[in-house]
Design a protein around this motif. Structure first.
Motif, PDB file in Angstrom:
ATOM      1  N   TYR A   1       0.820  -1.204   0.000  1.00 50.36           N
ATOM      2  CA  TYR A   1       0.000   0.000   0.000  1.00 50.36           C
ATOM      3  C   TYR A   1       0.859   1.261   0.000  1.00 50.36           C
ATOM      4  CZ  TYR A   1      -2.720   3.812   1.990  1.00 50.36           C
ATOM      5  OH  TYR A   1      -3.274   5.036   2.232  1.00 50.36           O
ATOM      6  N   GLU A   2       1.900   1.279   0.819  1.00 57.87           N
ATOM      7  CA  GLU A   2       2.757   2.467   0.919  1.00 57.87           C
ATOM      8  C   GLU A   2       3.471   2.758  -0.396  1.00 57.87           C
ATOM      9  OE1 GLU A   2       2.951   4.733   3.319  1.00 57.87           O
ATOM     10  OE2 GLU A   2       1.403   3.636   4.408  1.00 57.87           O
ATOM     11  N   ILE A   3       3.882   1.724  -1.105  1.00 61.25           N
ATOM     12  CA  ILE A   3       4.556   1.913  -2.397  1.00 61.25           C
ATOM     13  C   ILE A   3       3.584   2.514  -3.408  1.00 61.25           C
ATOM     14  CG2 ILE A   3       5.616   0.696  -4.350  1.00 61.25           C
ATOM     15  CD1 ILE A   3       6.712  -1.321  -2.258  1.00 61.25           C
ATOM     16  N   ILE A   4       2.399   1.942  -3.499  1.00 65.95           N
ATOM     17  CA  ILE A   4       1.397   2.447  -4.447  1.00 65.95           C
ATOM     18  C   ILE A   4       0.974   3.864  -4.077  1.00 65.95           C
ATOM     19  CG2 ILE A   4      -0.912   2.077  -5.407  1.00 65.95           C
ATOM     20  CD1 ILE A   4      -0.442  -0.932  -4.935  1.00 65.95           C
ATOM     21  N   LYS A   5       0.843   4.123  -2.789  1.00 60.27           N
ATOM     22  CA  LYS A   5       0.488   5.467  -2.328  1.00 60.27           C
ATOM     23  C   LYS A   5       1.570   6.470  -2.723  1.00 60.27           C
ATOM     24  CE  LYS A   5      -0.324   8.067   1.906  1.00 60.27           C
ATOM     25  NZ  LYS A   5      -0.240   8.009   3.349  1.00 60.27           N
ATOM     26  N   GLY A   6       2.828   6.075  -2.578  1.00 59.60           N
ATOM     27  CA  GLY A   6       3.933   6.947  -2.977  1.00 59.60           C
ATOM     28  C   GLY A   6       3.941   7.223  -4.473  1.00 59.60           C
ATOM     29  N   ILE A   7       3.666   6.186  -5.262  1.00 57.65           N
ATOM     30  CA  ILE A   7       3.598   6.362  -6.719  1.00 57.65           C
ATOM     31  C   ILE A   7       2.434   7.285  -7.080  1.00 57.65           C
ATOM     32  CG2 ILE A   7       3.162   5.165  -8.902  1.00 57.65           C
ATOM     33  CD1 ILE A   7       4.615   2.718  -7.663  1.00 57.65           C
ATOM     34  N   HIS A   8       1.296   7.052  -6.465  1.00 59.93           N
ATOM     35  CA  HIS A   8       0.102   7.872  -6.736  1.00 59.93           C
ATOM     36  C   HIS A   8       0.361   9.336  -6.373  1.00 59.93           C
ATOM     37  CE1 HIS A   8      -4.151   8.613  -7.416  1.00 59.93           C
ATOM     38  NE2 HIS A   8      -4.293   9.105  -6.197  1.00 59.93           N
ATOM     39  N   SER A   9       0.986   9.565  -5.255  1.00 61.71           N
ATOM     40  CA  SER A   9       1.271  10.935  -4.832  1.00 61.71           C
ATOM     41  C   SER A   9       2.334  11.590  -5.710  1.00 61.71           C
ATOM     42  CB  SER A   9       1.740  10.954  -3.373  1.00 61.71           C
ATOM     43  OG  SER A   9       0.713  10.512  -2.531  1.00 61.71           O
ATOM     44  N   GLY A  10       3.377  10.857  -6.039  1.00 66.09           N
ATOM     45  CA  GLY A  10       4.447  11.412  -6.877  1.00 66.09           C
ATOM     46  C   GLY A  10       3.994  11.691  -8.292  1.00 66.09           C
ATOM     47  N   TRP A  11       3.281  10.745  -8.870  1.00 65.86           N
ATOM     48  CA  TRP A  11       2.803  10.922 -10.240  1.00 65.86           C
ATOM     49  C   TRP A  11       1.772  12.044 -10.320  1.00 65.86           C
ATOM     50  CZ3 TRP A  11       4.845   9.474 -14.630  1.00 65.86           C
ATOM     51  CH2 TRP A  11       4.105   9.621 -15.792  1.00 65.86           C
ATOM     52  N   ALA A  12       1.092  12.319  -9.230  1.00 63.78           N
ATOM     53  CA  ALA A  12       0.094  13.396  -9.217  1.00 63.78           C
ATOM     54  C   ALA A  12       0.733  14.734  -9.569  1.00 63.78           C
ATOM     55  CB  ALA A  12      -0.579  13.473  -7.849  1.00 63.78           C
ATOM     56  N   TYR A  13       1.940  14.974  -9.106  1.00 67.99           N
ATOM     57  CA  TYR A  13       2.624  16.226  -9.424  1.00 67.99           C
ATOM     58  C   TYR A  13       2.881  16.342 -10.923  1.00 67.99           C
ATOM     59  CZ  TYR A  13       3.480  16.895  -4.439  1.00 67.99           C
ATOM     60  OH  TYR A  13       3.330  17.075  -3.092  1.00 67.99           O
ATOM     61  N   ILE A  14       3.318  15.258 -11.533  1.00 68.57           N
ATOM     62  CA  ILE A  14       3.590  15.252 -12.975  1.00 68.57           C
ATOM     63  C   ILE A  14       2.296  15.446 -13.757  1.00 68.57           C
ATOM     64  CG2 ILE A  14       4.418  13.824 -14.897  1.00 68.57           C
ATOM     65  CD1 ILE A  14       6.306  12.489 -12.786  1.00 68.57           C
ATOM     66  N   ALA A  15       1.261  14.679 -13.396  1.00 62.89           N
ATOM     67  CA  ALA A  15      -0.024  14.776 -14.096  1.00 62.89           C
ATOM     68  C   ALA A  15      -0.614  16.173 -13.941  1.00 62.89           C
ATOM     69  CB  ALA A  15      -0.990  13.717 -13.562  1.00 62.89           C
ATOM     70  N   PHE A  16      -0.553  16.710 -12.738  1.00 64.16           N
ATOM     71  CA  PHE A  16      -1.073  18.048 -12.471  1.00 64.16           C
ATOM     72  C   PHE A  16      -0.322  19.092 -13.295  1.00 64.16           C
ATOM     73  CE2 PHE A  16      -0.629  21.950  -9.864  1.00 64.16           C
ATOM     74  CZ  PHE A  16      -1.933  22.399  -9.941  1.00 64.16           C
ATOM     75  N   LEU A  17       0.996  19.013 -13.310  1.00 70.00           N
ATOM     76  CA  LEU A  17       1.806  19.969 -14.058  1.00 70.00           C
ATOM     77  C   LEU A  17       1.486  19.911 -15.558  1.00 70.00           C
ATOM     78  CD1 LEU A  17       4.110  22.049 -14.088  1.00 70.00           C
ATOM     79  CD2 LEU A  17       5.685  20.126 -14.377  1.00 70.00           C
ATOM     80  N   LEU A  18       1.408  18.713 -16.110  1.00 73.85           N
ATOM     81  CA  LEU A  18       1.093  18.577 -17.533  1.00 73.85           C
ATOM     82  C   LEU A  18      -0.310  19.077 -17.855  1.00 73.85           C
ATOM     83  CD1 LEU A  18       2.759  15.145 -18.299  1.00 73.85           C
ATOM     84  CD2 LEU A  18       3.476  17.389 -19.143  1.00 73.85           C
ATOM     85  N   LEU A  19      -1.251  18.840 -16.968  1.00 76.22           N
ATOM     86  CA  LEU A  19      -2.612  19.317 -17.184  1.00 76.22           C
ATOM     87  C   LEU A  19      -2.680  20.843 -17.118  1.00 76.22           C
ATOM     88  CD1 LEU A  19      -5.514  18.576 -17.755  1.00 76.22           C
ATOM     89  CD2 LEU A  19      -5.855  18.228 -15.300  1.00 76.22           C
ATOM     90  N   VAL A  20      -1.949  21.427 -16.203  1.00 81.20           N
ATOM     91  CA  VAL A  20      -1.897  22.897 -16.118  1.00 81.20           C
ATOM     92  C   VAL A  20      -1.260  23.466 -17.384  1.00 81.20           C
ATOM     93  CG1 VAL A  20      -0.799  24.832 -14.907  1.00 81.20           C
ATOM     94  CG2 VAL A  20      -1.934  23.046 -13.605  1.00 81.20           C
ATOM     95  N   ILE A  21      -0.158  22.864 -17.829  1.00 86.75           N
ATOM     96  CA  ILE A  21       0.515  23.331 -19.041  1.00 86.75           C
ATOM     97  C   ILE A  21      -0.418  23.233 -20.243  1.00 86.75           C
ATOM     98  CG2 ILE A  21       2.365  22.786 -20.686  1.00 86.75           C
ATOM     99  CD1 ILE A  21       4.082  22.012 -18.213  1.00 86.75           C
ATOM    100  N   ALA A  22      -1.125  22.120 -20.382  1.00 85.98           N
ATOM    101  CA  ALA A  22      -2.055  21.952 -21.510  1.00 85.98           C
ATOM    102  C   ALA A  22      -3.191  22.966 -21.445  1.00 85.98           C
ATOM    103  CB  ALA A  22      -2.600  20.528 -21.526  1.00 85.98           C
TER     104      ALA A  22
END
Length: 140
Positions: free
Chosen positions: A2-23
């Motif tokens: 769970y902690e690994i998946i939570k870390g991936i979900h939280s980390g990838w959120a920054y990338i997804a958020f940044l790309l969505l803002v840029i778009a």
């Protein structure tokens, strides 16, 4: 696990958020400056779409392995549990659906203005909806 998946979900959120803002910003700039819709604009929107869909898939995984997800749906009186088990997933699915609709609609359009307008509306609304239900207390 769970902690690994939570870390991936939280980390990838920054990338997804940044790309969505840029778009979203790119689409507004293109719309208001009346520039020509180019391959670069299409790729920016596509990368945001791919990143946000990846985030959704990771979110589905975490939803079913997390003690704050599916297993806590019956505890709606607790605001924090309601946010993580119902509001956050539902609103993000709605936001991502709008983003996906925007991507699909742009393919049928022929003018640059209509493409930028479609991306501005759908990606912008999707971004606002996603931002409205991010569990900010868990992010920072």
């Amino acid at each position: 696990m769970y902690e690994i998946i939570k870390g991936i979900h939280s980390g990838w959120a920054y990338i997804a958020f940044l790309l969505l803002v840029i778009a979203s910003v790119n689409s507004f700039i293109g719309l208001f400056s009346k520039k020509e819709f180019t391959e670069k604009d299409r790729k920016i929107s596509l990368f945001a779409l791919a990143a946000i869909h990846t985030q959704l898939l990771i979110g589905f995984i975490i939803y079913f392995v997390s003690p704050l997800g599916f297993s806590s749906l019956g505890q709606m009186k607790d605001a924090a549990l309601r946010l993580t088990s119902l509001e956050h997933p539902l609103m993000n699915i709605i936001g991502i659906t709008l983003i996906t609709i925007g991507w699909m609609k742009h393919k049928k359009l022929t003018t640059s203005e209509s493409k930028f307008k479609t991306f501005s509306i759908y990606y912008g609304l999707g971004l606002v909806i996603i931002l409205s239900k991010i569990p900010w207390g868990l992010w920072f």
